[in-house]
Scaffold this motif. Structure first.
Motif, PDB file in Angstrom:
ATOM      1  N   VAL A  80       0.393  -1.178   0.526  1.00 59.20           N
ATOM      2  CA  VAL A  80       0.212   0.076  -0.098  1.00 59.20           C
ATOM      3  C   VAL A  80       0.988   0.879  -0.001  1.00 59.20           C
ATOM      4  CG1 VAL A  80      -1.919   1.144   1.289  1.00 59.20           C
ATOM      5  CG2 VAL A  80      -2.051  -1.182   1.127  1.00 59.20           C
ATOM      6  N   ALA A  81       2.172   1.183   1.256  1.00 62.92           N
ATOM      7  CA  ALA A  81       2.742   2.470   0.978  1.00 62.92           C
ATOM      8  C   ALA A  81       3.883   2.289   2.053  1.00 62.92           C
ATOM      9  CB  ALA A  81       1.670   3.573   1.313  1.00 62.92           C
ATOM     10  N   ALA A  82       4.954   2.806   2.183  1.00 66.98           N
ATOM     11  CA  ALA A  82       6.049   2.766   3.119  1.00 66.98           C
ATOM     12  C   ALA A  82       6.976   3.847   2.844  1.00 66.98           C
ATOM     13  CB  ALA A  82       7.050   1.505   2.296  1.00 66.98           C
ATOM     14  N   ILE A  83       7.477   4.475   3.883  1.00 68.10           N
ATOM     15  CA  ILE A  83       8.332   5.630   4.380  1.00 68.10           C
ATOM     16  C   ILE A  83       9.330   5.328   4.599  1.00 68.10           C
ATOM     17  CG2 ILE A  83       6.763   5.592   6.790  1.00 68.10           C
ATOM     18  CD1 ILE A  83       7.157   8.859   6.468  1.00 68.10           C
ATOM     19  N   SER A  84      10.266   5.627   3.973  1.00 68.40           N
ATOM     20  CA  SER A  84      11.650   5.769   4.498  1.00 68.40           C
ATOM     21  C   SER A  84      11.785   6.388   6.495  1.00 68.40           C
ATOM     22  CB  SER A  84      12.434   6.809   3.734  1.00 68.40           C
ATOM     23  OG  SER A  84      12.892   8.091   3.960  1.00 68.40           O
ATOM     24  N   TRP A  85      12.793   6.317   6.759  1.00 67.72           N
ATOM     25  CA  TRP A  85      13.989   6.393   8.313  1.00 67.72           C
ATOM     26  C   TRP A  85      13.135   7.693   8.570  1.00 67.72           C
ATOM     27  CZ3 TRP A  85      13.723   4.840  13.266  1.00 67.72           C
ATOM     28  CH2 TRP A  85      14.433   5.568  13.975  1.00 67.72           C
TER      29      TRP A  85
ATOM     30  N   GLY B 127      11.433  10.067   6.919  1.00 65.70           N
ATOM     31  CA  GLY B 127      11.125  10.749   6.325  1.00 65.70           C
ATOM     32  C   GLY B 127      10.585  11.351   4.758  1.00 65.70           C
ATOM     33  N   GLY B 128      12.171  11.088   4.834  1.00 67.98           N
ATOM     34  CA  GLY B 128      12.082  11.416   3.223  1.00 67.98           C
ATOM     35  C   GLY B 128      11.847  11.068   2.029  1.00 67.98           C
ATOM     36  N   ASN B 129      11.159  10.357   1.989  1.00 67.45           N
ATOM     37  CA  ASN B 129      10.550   9.727   1.030  1.00 67.45           C
ATOM     38  C   ASN B 129      10.013   8.407   0.592  1.00 67.45           C
ATOM     39  OD1 ASN B 129      13.579   9.839  -1.042  1.00 67.45           O
ATOM     40  ND2 ASN B 129      14.722   8.668   0.276  1.00 67.45           N
ATOM     41  N   THR B 130       8.994   8.533   0.403  1.00 64.97           N
ATOM     42  CA  THR B 130       7.449   8.025   0.242  1.00 64.97           C
ATOM     43  C   THR B 130       7.471   7.264  -0.902  1.00 64.97           C
ATOM     44  OG1 THR B 130       6.198  10.251   0.108  1.00 64.97           O
ATOM     45  CG2 THR B 130       6.691   9.673   2.037  1.00 64.97           C
ATOM     46  N   TYR B 131       6.147   6.035  -0.723  1.00 61.29           N
ATOM     47  CA  TYR B 131       6.255   5.467  -1.355  1.00 61.29           C
ATOM     48  C   TYR B 131       4.946   4.851  -1.410  1.00 61.29           C
ATOM     49  CZ  TYR B 131      11.155   4.621  -1.281  1.00 61.29           C
ATOM     50  OH  TYR B 131      13.041   5.429  -0.955  1.00 61.29           O
ATOM     51  N   TYR B 132       4.123   4.716  -2.935  1.00 63.83           N
ATOM     52  CA  TYR B 132       2.555   4.148  -2.718  1.00 63.83           C
ATOM     53  C   TYR B 132       2.236   3.214  -3.757  1.00 63.83           C
ATOM     54  CZ  TYR B 132       1.593   8.761   0.153  1.00 63.83           C
ATOM     55  OH  TYR B 132       2.100   9.164   2.042  1.00 63.83           O
ATOM     56  N   ALA B 133       1.482   2.784  -3.448  1.00 67.42           N
ATOM     57  CA  ALA B 133       0.521   2.061  -4.408  1.00 67.42           C
ATOM     58  C   ALA B 133      -0.108   2.669  -5.418  1.00 67.42           C
ATOM     59  CB  ALA B 133      -0.347   0.771  -4.112  1.00 67.42           C
TER      60      ALA B 133
ATOM     61  N   VAL C  10      -3.385   3.852  -4.610  1.00 64.04           N
ATOM     62  CA  VAL C  10      -3.716   4.922  -3.626  1.00 64.04           C
ATOM     63  C   VAL C  10      -3.317   5.742  -3.475  1.00 64.04           C
ATOM     64  CG1 VAL C  10      -3.965   2.797  -1.915  1.00 64.04           C
ATOM     65  CG2 VAL C  10      -2.278   3.612  -1.842  1.00 64.04           C
ATOM     66  N   ARG C  11      -2.270   6.171  -4.315  1.00 66.33           N
ATOM     67  CA  ARG C  11      -2.119   7.491  -4.759  1.00 66.33           C
ATOM     68  C   ARG C  11      -2.576   8.247  -4.968  1.00 66.33           C
ATOM     69  NH1 ARG C  11       1.296   5.860  -8.032  1.00 66.33           N
ATOM     70  NH2 ARG C  11       3.152   4.884  -7.013  1.00 66.33           N
ATOM     71  N   GLY C  12      -2.747  10.338  -4.063  1.00 69.07           N
ATOM     72  CA  GLY C  12      -3.956  10.698  -3.813  1.00 69.07           C
ATOM     73  C   GLY C  12      -4.053  10.614  -3.236  1.00 69.07           C
ATOM     74  N   ARG C  13      -4.767   9.719  -2.565  1.00 66.95           N
ATOM     75  CA  ARG C  13      -5.895   9.424  -1.596  1.00 66.95           C
ATOM     76  C   ARG C  13      -5.167   9.074  -0.251  1.00 66.95           C
ATOM     77  NH1 ARG C  13      -9.007   5.417  -2.398  1.00 66.95           N
ATOM     78  NH2 ARG C  13      -8.003   3.868  -2.489  1.00 66.95           N
ATOM     79  N   PHE C  14      -4.280   7.902   0.102  1.00 67.79           N
ATOM     80  CA  PHE C  14      -3.520   7.748   1.309  1.00 67.79           C
ATOM     81  C   PHE C  14      -2.473   9.008   1.469  1.00 67.79           C
ATOM     82  CE2 PHE C  14      -5.453   3.147   1.358  1.00 67.79           C
ATOM     83  CZ  PHE C  14      -6.442   4.359   0.997  1.00 67.79           C
ATOM     84  N   THR C  15      -1.495   9.344   2.416  1.00 69.50           N
ATOM     85  CA  THR C  15      -1.222   9.787   2.709  1.00 69.50           C
ATOM     86  C   THR C  15      -0.584   8.657   4.195  1.00 69.50           C
ATOM     87  OG1 THR C  15      -1.234  11.548   1.951  1.00 69.50           O
ATOM     88  CG2 THR C  15       0.293  11.876   3.499  1.00 69.50           C
ATOM     89  N   ILE C  16       0.776   8.382   4.119  1.00 70.30           N
ATOM     90  CA  ILE C  16       1.662   7.875   5.262  1.00 70.30           C
ATOM     91  C   ILE C  16       2.255   9.059   5.664  1.00 70.30           C
ATOM     92  CG2 ILE C  16       3.790   7.134   3.296  1.00 70.30           C
ATOM     93  CD1 ILE C  16       3.446   4.312   4.828  1.00 70.30           C
ATOM     94  N   SER C  17       3.030   9.003   6.974  1.00 73.65           N
ATOM     95  CA  SER C  17       4.070   9.764   7.527  1.00 73.65           C
ATOM     96  C   SER C  17       4.219   9.144   9.098  1.00 73.65           C
ATOM     97  CB  SER C  17       2.932  10.813   8.670  1.00 73.65           C
ATOM     98  OG  SER C  17       2.053  10.675   8.917  1.00 73.65           O
TER      99      SER C  17
END
Length: 121
Positions: free
Chosen positions: A48-53, A55-61, A64-71
């Motif tokens: 679904v989504a991932a975030i680097s240690w 927080g500088g890099n985020t990845y989305y499927a 969900v891109r544009g609808r979900f936000t990971i933090s």
């Protein structure tokens, strides 16, 4: 060892905006990338989504891109998934995960127990 506990799932109406949380405990000094996978009935677990240690890099499927936000908040050892504009296809068990990059299902070091998100139309 790292223990991951998800909270925030439940029954949500279509169009709703719940937020999932994943609290980490144990060996939290390890600088893991963290993320979310989900598994719907009869389907494989998907990224679904991932975030680097940092927080500088985020990845989305794409789904969900544009609808979900990971933090994440490393001071609280907690990661979040803000979900907006939910639809019935988002119904699944959502799993928190931690592991090295590249972040993929086969390389996950730790999994949470999962939290059910059910979207009603």
């Amino acid at each position: 060892q790292v223990q991951l506990v998800e909270t925030g799932g439940g029954l949500v109406q279509a169009g709703g905006s719940p937020r999932l949380s994943c609290a980490a405990s144990g060996r939290t000094s390890s600088r893991y990338t963290m993320g979310w996978f989900r598994q719907a009935p009869g389907k494989e677990r998907e990224f679904v989504a991932a975030i680097s240690w940092s927080g500088g890099n985020t990845y989305y499927a794409d789904s969900v891109r544009g609808r979900f936000t990971i933090s994440r908040d490393n001071a609280k050892n907690t990661m979040y998934l803000q979900m907006n504009s939910l639809n019935t296809e988002d119904t699944a068990v959502y799993y928190c995960a931690a592991g090295p990059e590249p972040f993929s299902r086969g390389r996950i070091s730790y999994w949470g127990q999962g939290t059910q998100v059910t979207v009603s139309s």
